[in-house]
Design a protein around this motif. Structure first.
Motif, short mmCIF file in Angstrom:
data_model
loop_
_atom_site.label_atom_id
_atom_site.label_comp_id
_atom_site.label_asym_id
_atom_site.label_seq_id
_atom_site.Cartn_x
_atom_site.Cartn_y
_atom_site.Cartn_z
N ILE A 31 0.84 -1.19 0.00
CA ILE A 31 0.00 0.00 0.00
C ILE A 31 0.88 1.24 0.00
O ILE A 31 0.66 2.19 -0.74
N ASP A 32 1.91 1.22 0.86
CA ASP A 32 2.78 2.38 1.01
C ASP A 32 4.17 1.91 1.43
O ASP A 32 4.34 1.32 2.49
N ALA A 33 5.17 2.18 0.59
CA ALA A 33 6.54 1.74 0.87
C ALA A 33 7.32 2.75 1.70
O ALA A 33 8.50 2.53 2.00
N THR A 34 6.69 3.85 2.10
CA THR A 34 7.38 4.88 2.88
C THR A 34 7.96 4.28 4.17
O THR A 34 7.24 3.69 4.96
N GLY A 35 9.26 4.46 4.37
CA GLY A 35 9.88 4.03 5.61
C GLY A 35 10.20 2.56 5.72
O GLY A 35 10.70 2.11 6.77
N ALA A 36 9.97 1.77 4.67
CA ALA A 36 10.24 0.33 4.76
C ALA A 36 11.71 0.05 5.05
O ALA A 36 12.03 -0.87 5.81
N GLY A 37 12.59 0.85 4.45
CA GLY A 37 14.02 0.67 4.73
C GLY A 37 14.37 0.96 6.18
O GLY A 37 15.23 0.29 6.77
N ASP A 38 13.70 1.94 6.77
CA ASP A 38 13.92 2.25 8.19
C ASP A 38 13.42 1.11 9.07
O ASP A 38 14.08 0.76 10.06
N ILE A 39 12.27 0.54 8.74
CA ILE A 39 11.74 -0.58 9.52
C ILE A 39 12.71 -1.76 9.43
O ILE A 39 12.96 -2.45 10.42
N PHE A 40 13.26 -2.00 8.23
CA PHE A 40 14.26 -3.05 8.07
C PHE A 40 15.43 -2.79 9.01
O PHE A 40 15.88 -3.68 9.74
N GLY A 41 15.97 -1.55 8.98
CA GLY A 41 17.14 -1.24 9.78
C GLY A 41 16.92 -1.43 11.27
O GLY A 41 17.74 -2.05 11.96
N ALA A 42 15.81 -0.90 11.79
CA ALA A 42 15.54 -1.03 13.22
C ALA A 42 15.33 -2.49 13.61
O ALA A 42 15.75 -2.92 14.69
N SER A 43 14.68 -3.26 12.75
CA SER A 43 14.44 -4.67 13.04
C SER A 43 15.75 -5.46 13.02
O SER A 43 15.95 -6.36 13.85
N PHE A 44 16.63 -5.12 12.09
CA PHE A 44 17.93 -5.79 12.03
C PHE A 44 18.74 -5.49 13.28
O PHE A 44 19.41 -6.38 13.83
N VAL A 45 18.68 -4.25 13.76
CA VAL A 45 19.39 -3.89 14.99
C VAL A 45 18.82 -4.68 16.18
O VAL A 45 19.58 -5.22 16.99
#
Length: 338
Positions: free
Chosen positions: A244-258
């Motif tokens: 629906i909305d890809a906004t911030g998906a890279g940030d969610i990836f980063g925080a989850s990886f941390v």
């Protein structure tokens, strides 16, 4: 947050108020008006990382600047009261407007239009001598920040991201800052640009010489990484999820990886977990409010992952890692029907 041990995650960066328009039939062109089928709004920018980390139960401290306007007050209330993020290092700037971004989501991607000016406080002014933290999530740029060296010297694990270079010169000078970092998490275009390579695999090889942990995200193609501290190399596919909305998906990836790294997980599990969280996030509006947290991960595992033989094989590690109490359902962005 324990004042003696400091936060699990320390963040600093620019905050935005995001207005996301979805359901576009086609990209807009000059001279025409397009009606969309959906809209959402909420905190964005550095808030994406902060909310995503906090929803995993990590003590999260954010140093940012809020405008003395409606958007600033609204974002502060959400981050502190609703999400439980420590804002003691943040400031409110007088006579300064919180930047506002309009995101036009279309065909698994988005275009951004932003109004705003640089705040009157630098990251170094906000952080000074940064508190001791288990990790810090940062966005490196052309100008090095003094606080990074101070944080690294106290043992904080620095996880760095980088943005698109509008000049497309991809100066290698910025990569010198990786000597302070534990991990670097660019996307494939950025990684290939800065390493002057023609494939994510080749870029990963180059970045692995500069930082202990190199991770490259490849959008719908998944992610790959090499961890020199453990000798692990992994590549995983992303889930096939309608966005629906890809906004911030890279940030969610980063925080989850941390979060997974702080948990001591194997590299392949960390990548799968981060790809899953990013995939779940694109089913909702705006980056911060789209963060699934443990509740969203648990719901996906019980309703989808554990019921599919292939998914259960790949994501079976979640059964032992999802907390017994994954917490309440996270708040999502106020939206109109999509």
């Amino acid at each position: 947050m324990d004042e003696e041990t400091g936060p699990d995650v320390l963040l600093t960066g620019l905050l935005f108020y995001d207005l996301v328009l979805t359901g576009l039939g086609k990209p807009p062109t000059p001279g025409e008006e397009i009606w969309t089928r959906g809209m959402g709004c909420g905190p964005g920018g550095i808030a994406n990382l902060a909310v995503a980390a906090a929803r995993y139960g990590l003590a999260t401290s954010l140093a940012t600047v809020f405008g003395d306007d409606f958007y600033g007050a609204h974002c502060r209330e959400i981050l502190a009261a609703q999400e439980g993020i420590d804002l003691s290092l943040s400031r409110t700037a007088e006579n300064w407007n919180t930047p506002v971004t309009v995101s036009l989501a279309h065909d698994h991607d988005r275009a951004l239009v932003t109004h705003g000016q640089e705040p009157g406080y630098t990251q170094d002014e906000l952080l000074g001598d940064p508190p001791s933290a288990r990790s810090a999530l940062v966005h490196i740029g052309a100008e090095p920040q003094e606080w990074l060296a101070k944080a690294a010297a106290t043992g904080t694990l620095i996880f760095a991201d980088i943005g698109w270079d509008p000049t497309e010169q991809w100066s290698g000078e910025v990569l010198k800052q990786l000597s302070l970092c534990h991990a670097f998490l660019p996307n494939d275009t950025e990684a290939m640009g800065y390493t002057r390579t023609d494939s994510p695999a080749a870029a990963l090889t180059g970045l692995a010489e500069l930082t202990p942990l190199a991770v490259i995200t490849c959008g719908r193609a998944g992610a790959l990484a090499v961890d020199q501290t453990t000798g692990e190399h992994a590549q995983v596919a992303a889930l096939d999820i309608d966005a629906i909305d890809a906004t911030g998906a890279g940030d969610i990836f980063g925080a989850s990886f941390v979060a997974a790294t702080l948990g001591g997980w194997p590299l392949a599990d960390r990548l799968r977990f981060a790809c899953l969280a990013a995939g779940l996030s694109v089913q909702h509006h705006t980056g911060a409010f789209a963060a699934p947290g443990w509740h969203g991960i648990d719901r996906w595992w019980r309703t989808t992952g554990s019921r599919d033989r292939e998914l259960a094989r790949a994501y079976g590690f979640l059964a032992d890692r999802i907390p017994a109490d994954p917490g309440p359902a996270p708040a999502h962005a106020p939206v109109t029907p999509r």
